[in-house]
Design a protein around this motif. Structure first.
Motif: not given
Length: 220
Positions: A44-50
């Protein structure tokens, strides 16, 4: 011949590095761009690499792309599987689901929640141990918090038995069978849960890659 340095997702071509006809010279920044895009497609769009996770991701990438020089620096044995440990919600399962996509030519592993293995044992008994002690590649998710198995009044530490089976297989196949796992537990807790014998086999089966104990819960 396919170019293994390029992967197409959703009609967009991503480059992971340069292909010289024999091997890929990977570029970590390019891999991160691909992982971010693939993560959004999968989760989903909320995924990100921290940013704070890139050290862990880099180690995992070195392992999956079989970068021998960096594996040696990271003290990672390419023959062993990965045991990814860290606090609840830090993103272990997500990373293990995601990273297998950067090496589409490699044999994939199945993600199996450990609780499913325990429940399966309660219904099918020892057939379950045989089923997971086979030559497939698995990543056992959430190791150590699964319920105890019980079949016809007999209690069994199901995942402990599965790991022992996987270890025997690993030796028989000259270390070609891969077993991965994720866990919220530390080494002492794993030993308490599975006993000394399983713990020592785990050292031989897995490379331990650990998130910081203070890693934040990304689900909040």
């Amino acid at each position: 011949m396919d170019n293994p340095s390029k992967i197409t997702e959703g009609g967009v071509e991503y480059s992971l590095g340069k292909f010289d006809g024999k091997s890929v010279l990977y570029d970590f920044d390019k891999i991160l761009i691909y992982l971010d895009a693939k993560g959004k497609l999968l989760f989903g769009k909320q995924f990100r690499i921290y940013d704070e996770d890139t050290v862990i991701i880099r180690k995992l990438c070195h392992y999956f792309i079989n970068d021998e020089e960096n594996c040696l620096k990271d003290d990672i044995d390419p023959d062993k599987g990965i045991l990814l440990s860290g606090p609840v919600g830090c993103g272990k399962t997500t990373l293990m689901k995601l990273l297998r996509y950067i090496v589409p030519m490699q044999r994939p592993y199945e993600m199996i929640p450990c609780r499913n293995v325990a429940f399966s044992f309660n219904h099918l008994g020892f057939k379950t141990i045989e089923e997971y002690g086979n030559t497939k590649f698995f990543c056992f998710d959430d190791l150590g918090v699964e319920p105890a198995g019980r079949f016809y009044g007999k209690d069994l530490n199901v995942m402990g038995e599965v790991l022992l089976s996987r270890y025997e297989l690993y030796l028989q196949t000259k270390k070609k069978i891969k077993t991965h796992a994720t866990t919220n537990l530390n080494a002492e807790e794993l030993e308490e849960r599975y006993g000394n014998r399983v713990r020592s086999r785990m050292r031989e089966l897995f490379n331990l890659i650990a998130f910081d104990k203070r890693a934040r819960d990304k689900r909040k």
